[in-house]
Scaffold this motif. Structure first.
Motif, mmCIF file in Angstrom:
data_model
loop_
_atom_site.group_PDB
_atom_site.id
_atom_site.type_symbol
_atom_site.label_atom_id
_atom_site.label_comp_id
_atom_site.label_asym_id
_atom_site.label_seq_id
_atom_site.Cartn_x
_atom_site.Cartn_y
_atom_site.Cartn_z
ATOM 1 N N LEU A 190 -3.597 38.605 37.275
ATOM 2 C CA LEU A 190 -3.380 39.050 35.899
ATOM 3 C C LEU A 190 -4.225 40.279 35.577
ATOM 4 O O LEU A 190 -3.760 41.233 34.932
ATOM 5 C CB LEU A 190 -3.723 37.908 34.941
ATOM 6 C CG LEU A 190 -3.274 38.049 33.485
ATOM 7 C CD1 LEU A 190 -1.757 38.108 33.390
ATOM 8 C CD2 LEU A 190 -3.809 36.882 32.661
ATOM 9 N N MET A 191 -5.468 40.284 36.053
ATOM 10 C CA MET A 191 -6.345 41.426 35.817
ATOM 11 C C MET A 191 -5.923 42.644 36.632
ATOM 12 O O MET A 191 -6.091 43.788 36.189
ATOM 13 C CB MET A 191 -7.790 41.048 36.136
ATOM 14 C CG MET A 191 -8.400 40.075 35.149
ATOM 15 S SD MET A 191 -8.451 40.724 33.434
ATOM 16 C CE MET A 191 -6.968 39.922 32.733
ATOM 17 N N LEU A 192 -5.360 42.400 37.813
ATOM 18 C CA LEU A 192 -4.819 43.512 38.600
ATOM 19 C C LEU A 192 -3.677 44.188 37.844
ATOM 20 O O LEU A 192 -3.608 45.420 37.763
ATOM 21 C CB LEU A 192 -4.328 43.005 39.953
ATOM 22 C CG LEU A 192 -3.598 44.033 40.839
ATOM 23 C CD1 LEU A 192 -4.511 45.215 41.165
ATOM 24 C CD2 LEU A 192 -3.089 43.380 42.111
ATOM 25 N N LEU A 193 -2.805 43.380 37.259
ATOM 26 C CA LEU A 193 -1.705 43.931 36.463
ATOM 27 C C LEU A 193 -2.235 44.658 35.236
ATOM 28 O O LEU A 193 -1.711 45.710 34.846
ATOM 29 C CB LEU A 193 -0.751 42.807 36.047
ATOM 30 C CG LEU A 193 -0.005 42.107 37.198
ATOM 31 C CD1 LEU A 193 0.798 40.925 36.666
ATOM 32 C CD2 LEU A 193 0.902 43.088 37.920
ATOM 33 N N GLY A 194 -3.294 44.102 34.629
ATOM 34 C CA GLY A 194 -3.920 44.766 33.485
ATOM 35 C C GLY A 194 -4.517 46.112 33.871
ATOM 36 O O GLY A 194 -4.414 47.090 33.127
ATOM 37 N N LEU A 195 -5.124 46.166 35.049
ATOM 38 C CA LEU A 195 -5.709 47.414 35.545
ATOM 39 C C LEU A 195 -4.614 48.452 35.788
ATOM 40 O O LEU A 195 -4.763 49.626 35.426
ATOM 41 C CB LEU A 195 -6.485 47.137 36.835
ATOM 42 C CG LEU A 195 -7.209 48.316 37.476
ATOM 43 C CD1 LEU A 195 -8.260 48.886 36.524
ATOM 44 C CD2 LEU A 195 -7.863 47.892 38.785
ATOM 45 N N VAL A 196 -3.506 48.018 36.378
ATOM 46 C CA VAL A 196 -2.372 48.921 36.617
ATOM 47 C C VAL A 196 -1.835 49.461 35.295
ATOM 48 O O VAL A 196 -1.525 50.653 35.175
ATOM 49 C CB VAL A 196 -1.261 48.189 37.400
ATOM 50 C CG1 VAL A 196 0.009 49.038 37.448
ATOM 51 C CG2 VAL A 196 -1.723 47.871 38.814
ATOM 52 N N ALA A 197 -1.733 48.575 34.280
ATOM 53 C CA ALA A 197 -1.237 49.003 32.966
ATOM 54 C C ALA A 197 -2.134 50.066 32.361
ATOM 55 O O ALA A 197 -1.660 51.046 31.766
ATOM 56 C CB ALA A 197 -1.132 47.794 32.039
ATOM 57 N N ARG A 198 -3.437 49.897 32.505
ATOM 58 C CA ARG A 198 -4.373 50.882 31.953
ATOM 59 C C ARG A 198 -4.306 52.200 32.718
ATOM 60 O O ARG A 198 -4.375 53.281 32.113
ATOM 61 C CB ARG A 198 -5.793 50.324 31.959
ATOM 62 C CG ARG A 198 -6.004 49.218 30.933
ATOM 63 C CD ARG A 198 -7.461 48.944 30.670
ATOM 64 N NE ARG A 198 -7.626 47.965 29.592
ATOM 65 C CZ ARG A 198 -7.580 48.260 28.310
ATOM 66 N NH1 ARG A 198 -7.369 49.522 27.940
ATOM 67 N NH2 ARG A 198 -7.733 47.325 27.390
ATOM 68 N N LEU A 199 -4.204 52.119 34.030
ATOM 69 C CA LEU A 199 -4.113 53.352 34.821
ATOM 70 C C LEU A 199 -2.810 54.089 34.519
ATOM 71 O O LEU A 199 -2.771 55.322 34.545
ATOM 72 C CB LEU A 199 -4.197 53.006 36.315
ATOM 73 C CG LEU A 199 -5.554 52.452 36.795
ATOM 74 C CD1 LEU A 199 -5.480 52.073 38.267
ATOM 75 C CD2 LEU A 199 -6.674 53.452 36.551
ATOM 76 N N ARG A 200 -1.759 53.322 34.222
ATOM 77 C CA ARG A 200 -0.457 53.938 33.927
ATOM 78 C C ARG A 200 -0.497 54.775 32.655
ATOM 79 O O ARG A 200 0.189 55.792 32.558
ATOM 80 C CB ARG A 200 0.605 52.838 33.798
ATOM 81 C CG ARG A 200 2.037 53.359 33.696
ATOM 82 C CD ARG A 200 3.041 52.242 33.915
ATOM 83 N NE ARG A 200 2.890 51.186 32.926
ATOM 84 C CZ ARG A 200 3.493 51.176 31.738
ATOM 85 N NH1 ARG A 200 4.283 52.193 31.389
ATOM 86 N NH2 ARG A 200 3.316 50.186 30.892
ATOM 87 N N VAL A 201 -1.313 54.360 31.682
ATOM 88 C CA VAL A 201 -1.427 55.149 30.444
ATOM 89 C C VAL A 201 -2.645 56.076 30.485
ATOM 90 O O VAL A 201 -3.054 56.618 29.470
ATOM 91 C CB VAL A 201 -1.500 54.230 29.200
ATOM 92 C CG1 VAL A 201 -0.221 53.428 29.066
ATOM 93 C CG2 VAL A 201 -2.722 53.319 29.245
ATOM 94 N N LYS A 202 -3.217 56.200 31.696
ATOM 95 C CA LYS A 202 -4.321 57.137 31.935
ATOM 96 C C LYS A 202 -5.576 56.806 31.111
ATOM 97 O O LYS A 202 -6.248 57.707 30.591
ATOM 98 C CB LYS A 202 -3.877 58.581 31.682
ATOM 99 C CG LYS A 202 -2.807 59.056 32.656
ATOM 100 C CD LYS A 202 -2.397 60.493 32.387
ATOM 101 C CE LYS A 202 -1.523 61.035 33.505
ATOM 102 N NZ LYS A 202 -0.323 60.243 33.755
ATOM 103 N N ASP A 203 -5.899 55.514 31.010
ATOM 104 C CA ASP A 203 -7.161 55.118 30.397
ATOM 105 C C ASP A 203 -8.326 55.547 31.284
ATOM 106 O O ASP A 203 -8.174 55.684 32.505
ATOM 107 C CB ASP A 203 -7.214 53.601 30.191
ATOM 108 C CG ASP A 203 -6.576 53.179 28.877
ATOM 109 O OD1 ASP A 203 -6.268 54.063 28.054
ATOM 110 O OD2 ASP A 203 -6.374 51.966 28.687
ATOM 111 N N SER A 204 -9.485 55.740 30.687
ATOM 112 C CA SER A 204 -10.665 56.136 31.451
ATOM 113 C C SER A 204 -11.160 54.987 32.326
ATOM 114 O O SER A 204 -10.796 53.817 32.115
ATOM 115 C CB SER A 204 -11.787 56.558 30.494
ATOM 116 O OG SER A 204 -12.240 55.444 29.750
#
Length: 228
Positions: A190-204
């Motif tokens: 679940l956290m891996l998917l959360g990390l991917v979601a953040r990287l997809r929107v270019k979060d820091s």
């Protein structure tokens, strides 16, 4: 050395509570200077208060101390980075630098207490954190807005429920190993998917750090719990 460590634990915990409770208006101003949003501020504050509580509890339960003190040291290093980023004066650097040194001293003083009981503490920490995050979805507009920002609004409730179930599963898993394996593995995914979601929107990297941390934490729980 333990007597000095206890003094350091009290100083670190009291400092965090004082700054994040009684001087919160100042924290709000600083995070605006750092260009960090309110969600990040709430997450950082919540983590610091949890870590401060664990560090104080470690006076009576030494196995609690090492990981929280190292995580607190990491947060203090991060604070130093942001002070440098906006060219703050050395006076602004000093409090987090002192807390960094004290946190590392505490971890060093308690390193012999980092034993087999530590896995239990890690599981407990992860469970409490995920339960809090899950509940937070239903009480915080900021969390719901994050899911909108990711384009995943329809998955918000499901994610929150999975976090709560995973948190409960970690505790149940202390008595029934298959549940622990499923829960820790599921939360890591679940956290891996959360990390991917953040990287997809270019979060820091800073904003993405909690997802990465909890992914690695639960992957560690899964790895250490697999019968060999």
């Amino acid at each position: 050395m333990k007597q000095y460590a206890i003094v350091a634990q009290i100083i670190v915990a009291a400092s965090i509570i004082f700054v994040w409770v009684f001087r919160y208006d100042n924290i709000v101003k600083e995070f605006k200077q750092y260009s960090l949003n309110s969600l990040t501020r709430v997450m950082v504050g919540s983590v610091k208060i949890i870590l401060a509580t664990l560090i104080v509890a470690g006076i009576w339960y030494p196995a609690l101390v090492v990981i929280p003190s190292l995580l607190m040291a990491f947060l203090m290093v991060s604070a130093q980075y942001f002070h440098f980023k906006i060219n703050n004066s050395w006076q602004k650097h000093l409090p987090s630098l002192v807390l960094l040194i004290l946190s590392l001293f505490i971890a060093e003083a308690y390193q012999n207490s980092f034993n087999l009981n530590t896995l239990f503490i890690i599981i407990l920490f992860s469970s409490v954190s995920f339960f809090a995050y899950g509940i937070l979805y239903f009480t915080s507009a900021n969390i719901k807005n994050e899911f909108k920002r990711f384009g995943l609004e329809k998955f918000g409730i499901l994610t929150a429920l999975l976090e709560i179930l995973g948190a409960i599963g970690l505790i149940v898993g202390l008595f029934f190993l298959p549940i622990l394996l499923i829960s820790s593995g599921g939360l890591a995914l679940l956290m891996l998917l959360g990390l991917v979601a953040r990287l997809r929107v270019k979060d820091s990297i800073w904003v993405s750090m909690p997802a990465l941390f909890f992914m690695l934490l639960n992957a560690y729980i899964l790895f250490k719990s697999i019968p060999l």
